[in-house]
Each structure stands twice: as structure tokens, then as C-alpha cells.
Design a protein around this motif. Structure first.
Motif: not given
Length: 146
Positions: A12-25, A28-31, A137-145
Motif C-alpha cells: 500500500h505504499d511505494d517502498w519497493r519503488e524507492q528501494l529499486k531506485q536507490l539500488a539503481e543509483q 547494485l546488481p540486484l534483480v 536494508a539496501l545498505e545491508a545488501l550493498a555490504y555484501v558486495f
């Protein structure tokens, strides 16, 4: 290396889209995969495939068959699951998806506000990490790389 990330939780909100945009910025190689975000499509998919149902109970049951199929397929392909719990809506799907991730051995990043620490304490103890925002959460995934 590319990671498939299943984004479970509130639609019910745009958290997914925000996360995708931040990952693209961040490059990060995330699908990203997740539940059907078009609420009407999600509710109507059973009748779209099987035809008109005799009541709203059967309509919901039939739709859930196909939504569960979608979830199972993408969760199985996921390398990691992010489950978002929010303040406003009941999060039955988030809890179910987080439980499936844990039961199938998928790493889980749990996003939940401080107000939900108590009701999600057992789930939080089984997650690989618990954060309060999608950005964390995205920073946690960035740390993986790194």
C-alpha cells in the motif's frame, strides 16, 4: 554476481519503488521480484483464469491459489528476502512470506519500525538482520558486495 531479492510485505505504499531506485543509483546488481502490486489484478486473477466464482469466499480462495503460486516460484528463485512491516496495515502476507523464507533457508532482512519490536520479536530473532528502513536494508545488501 547478481542477487535476486524478493520484496515481501505491504503493497500500500511505494517502498519497493524507492528501494529499486536507490539500488539503481548505487549500481547494485540486484534483480527485484515480489507479489503482484496491482491490488485489483491480485484480487481478480482467480476469476480471470478460472471464471466467475459463486461467492466472494470462493473468489478470494481462487485468487489466493495463483498469488501463492507466484510467491512460491519467486521465493524459490530468490537469493534473499526483504520483508517490510509497517505501522498502518495488518501484515499477514509479510509474516507468511518471512516464515516461508526462514523455512526454506533463505536469508531474511526484516524491516520493522520500533513500535513493532514486541510483536515481531521471535521473527526478528530468526532474521539475518533487522532494520527500520528500506534504505538500511539496501545498505545491508550493498555490504555484501564490498
Amino acid at each position: 554476481m547478481e542477487l535476486v531479492v524478493y520484496l515481501a510485505g505491504q503493497i500500500h505504499d511505494d517502498w519497493r519503488e524507492q528501494l529499486k531506485q536507490l539500488a539503481e543509483q548505487k549500481g547494485l546488481p540486484l534483480v527485484f521480484k515480489g507479489p503482484q502490486e496491482d491490488h485489483d489484478r491480485s484480487d481478480e486473477i482467480g476469476e480471470a483464469i478460472k471464471g466467475t466464482q459463486p461467492s466472494s469466499i470462493y473468489r478470494d480462495h481462487t485468487a489466493s491459489e495463483f498469488n501463492n503460486l507466484r510467491t512460491r516460484i519467486w521465493m524459490n528463485k530468490a537469493d534473499v528476502v526483504i520483508a517490510q512491516f509497517g505501522e498502518k496495515y495488518r501484515q499477514w502476507n509479510s509474516a507468511m512470506d518471512a516464515s516461508i523464507a526462514l523455512a526454506t533457508g533463505k536469508p531474511l532482512i526484516l524491516i520493522r519500525p520500533e513500535s513493532l519490536v514486541h510483536p515481531l520479536k521471535e521473527l526478528a530473532q530468526r532474521a539475518q538482520c533487522v532494520v527500520e528502513t528500506p534504505e538500511q536494508a539496501l545498505e545491508a545488501l550493498a555490504y555484501v558486495f564490498e
